[in-house]
Design a protein around this motif. Structure first.
Motif, PDB file in Angstrom:
ATOM      1  N   ALA A  19     -94.583  -2.978  66.344  1.00 25.93           N
ATOM      2  CA  ALA A  19     -94.016  -4.159  67.493  1.00 25.93           C
ATOM      3  C   ALA A  19     -93.546  -3.357  68.781  1.00 25.93           C
ATOM      4  CB  ALA A  19     -93.071  -4.699  66.866  1.00 25.93           C
ATOM      5  N   GLY A  20     -93.497  -2.043  69.040  1.00 25.92           N
ATOM      6  CA  GLY A  20     -93.282  -1.374  70.060  1.00 25.92           C
ATOM      7  C   GLY A  20     -92.508  -0.037  69.741  1.00 25.92           C
TER       8      GLY A  20
ATOM      9  N   MET B  59     -98.017 -12.528  62.170  1.00 27.20           N
ATOM     10  CA  MET B  59     -96.824 -11.895  61.735  1.00 27.20           C
ATOM     11  C   MET B  59     -95.322 -12.789  61.810  1.00 27.20           C
ATOM     12  SD  MET B  59     -96.179  -8.022  63.427  1.00 27.20           S
ATOM     13  CE  MET B  59     -97.582  -7.487  63.697  1.00 27.20           C
TER      14      MET B  59
ATOM     15  N   PRO C 142     -93.660  -5.561  59.861  1.00 24.67           N
ATOM     16  CA  PRO C 142     -93.861  -5.016  61.236  1.00 24.67           C
ATOM     17  C   PRO C 142     -92.646  -3.912  61.524  1.00 24.67           C
ATOM     18  CG  PRO C 142     -93.000  -7.388  61.202  1.00 24.67           C
ATOM     19  CD  PRO C 142     -93.533  -6.866  59.819  1.00 24.67           C
TER      20      PRO C 142
ATOM     21  N   PRO D 172     -89.515  -7.576  63.180  1.00 28.60           N
ATOM     22  CA  PRO D 172     -89.566  -6.171  62.943  1.00 28.60           C
ATOM     23  C   PRO D 172     -88.432  -5.361  62.469  1.00 28.60           C
ATOM     24  CG  PRO D 172     -90.174  -6.994  65.121  1.00 28.60           C
ATOM     25  CD  PRO D 172     -89.566  -7.915  64.650  1.00 28.60           C
TER      26      PRO D 172
ATOM     27  N   LYS E  80     -90.391  -1.540  64.315  1.00 26.42           N
ATOM     28  CA  LYS E  80     -90.319  -0.894  66.016  1.00 26.42           C
ATOM     29  C   LYS E  80     -89.937   0.482  65.732  1.00 26.42           C
ATOM     30  CE  LYS E  80     -89.097  -3.389  69.913  1.00 26.42           C
ATOM     31  NZ  LYS E  80     -88.609  -4.440  70.728  1.00 26.42           N
TER      32      LYS E  80
END
Ligand code: NAD
Ligand code: LMR
Length: 329
Positions: free
Chosen positions: A67-68, A1, A36, A5, A38
């Motif tokens: 990513a979270g 990646m 990506p 994000p 988040k």
């Protein structure tokens, strides 16, 4: 990646639409397979635990693009750094509640959220309001975010657009993919106007292909406009997966562009086009490119269409007057 994000804030994350939406965002369907994300989830304190459960399931999905996930009950924190915001959480209408009560209750949600977006969202923030009454909730949020360009606030009529595509495809015995240039005008409510006069079906005019004004006026338009109520009647709950799917479509198209020779429907702040008073957040035919949208200009509007567009826009004007009286905008 390689890419950093993108921060996607979702409100009402523990609700039904949230449950159908978050996994699709995490899988890359909102922003594309190379981006990506988040997730920043906003809920009311009583629903934070349920949102934590959903976050556990998101973790268990092992999505390479996720990513979270962070969970908040404070809008200021939830919108800090947001690049995309999906405002889904809203106060549903309950028994005995008048429309003005509903607008006031939602004002209590969308005013502070607009202020929080103004205070801390990223410079490229794009907002989609799904929570009803979506157009006017978007207007409240936008009016309370004076430092954010107004055009970044949009409301969802893509579900109505998709419903109209499906009904028209069924009538003509074609695939939804064969239909282009359909338009939803006005409010995401029973007053909306799904317009097939400029639509094309396999290259031919859709209204001519249908050639049945009675079906148009008495079946197609009411079926599309009242589909939300029909779903509630059948499921015992309002549409959720189809609404989530439409939210994905709305943002994906905004970010990635409309196809050549086609357009979509988005509720956006009017610039006065087609006689819609400037500032009302009303649905229009739009093309998108490089993360920006433009209203399709120069369409001829027949008397049949004009009356229906005007009626829906008048309803939006009344909603705006009501929230203005309440001091929300
Ligand atoms: P839901 O009741 O299942 O979930 C709503 C969630 O929002 C709940 O978890 C609630 O706790 C949360 N919430 C309430 N206030 C909040 C706040 N201030 N901040 C953060 N979260 C908050 O409802 P749902 O089925 O997910 O639908 C959500 C909204 O979307 C409703 O208003 C519904 O009418 C609307 N909707 C719009 C469309 C459209 O096409 N525009 C289609 C379907 C549904
Ligand atoms: C829908 O169009 O399905 C919803 O907006 C219906 C509703 O009232 O929640």
């Amino acid at each position: 990646m390689t890419q950093a994000p993108v921060n996607v804030t979702v409100t009402g994350a523990a609700g039904q639409i949230g449950y159908a939406l978050l996994f699709r965002i995490a899988s890359g369907q909102l922003l594309g397979p190379d981006t990506p994300v988040k997730l920043r989830l906003l809920e009311i304190p009583q629903a934070v635990k349920a949102a934590e459960g959903t976050a556990m399931e998101l973790e268990d999905g092992a999505f390479p693009l996720l990513a979270g996930t962070d969970i908040f009950d404070d809008p200021k924190q939830a919108f800090a750094g947001a690049n995309v915001a999906l405002l889904v959480g809203a106060r549903p209408r309950t028994k005995g509640m008048e429309r003005a009560d509903l607008l006031e209750a939602n004002g209590g949600i969308f005013k502070p959220q607009g202020e929080a977006i103004n205070a801390g969202a990223a410079d490229d923030i794009k907002v989609l309001v799904v929570g009803n009454p979506a157009n006017t909730n978007a207007l409240i949020a936008q009016s309370n975010a004076p430092d954010v360009p107004a055009e970044r606030f949009t409301a969802m009529t893509r579900l109505d657009h998709n419903r109209a595509l499906a009904q028209l495809a069924k009538k003509l015995g074609v695939s939804v993919a064969d239909i282009k240039k359909l338009t939803i005008w006005g409010n995401h409510s029973a007053s909306q106007y799904p317009d097939i006069f400029h639509a094309e079906v396999a290259g031919k005019n859709a209204a001519e292909a249908v050639n049945d004004e009675k079906w148009l006026a008495e079946e197609f338009i009411p079926t599309v406009a009242k589909r939300g109520a029909a779903i509630i009647e059948a499921r015992g709950a309002s549409s959720a997966a189809s609404a989530a799917s439409a939210a994905i479509d709305h943002v994906h198209t905004w970010v990635n562009g409309t196809a050549e020779g086609d357009w979509t429907s988005m509720a956006i702040p009017s610039d006065g086009s087609y006689g819609v008073p400037e500032g009302l957040i009303s649905s229009f035919p739009v093309t998108t490119k490089n993360g920006k949208y433009e209203i399709v200009q120069g369409l001829e509007i027949s008397e049949f269409s004009r009356t229906r567009i005007d009626a829906s826009v008048a309803e939006l004007g009344e909603e705006r007057d009501a929230v203005r009286k309440l001091g929300l905008i």
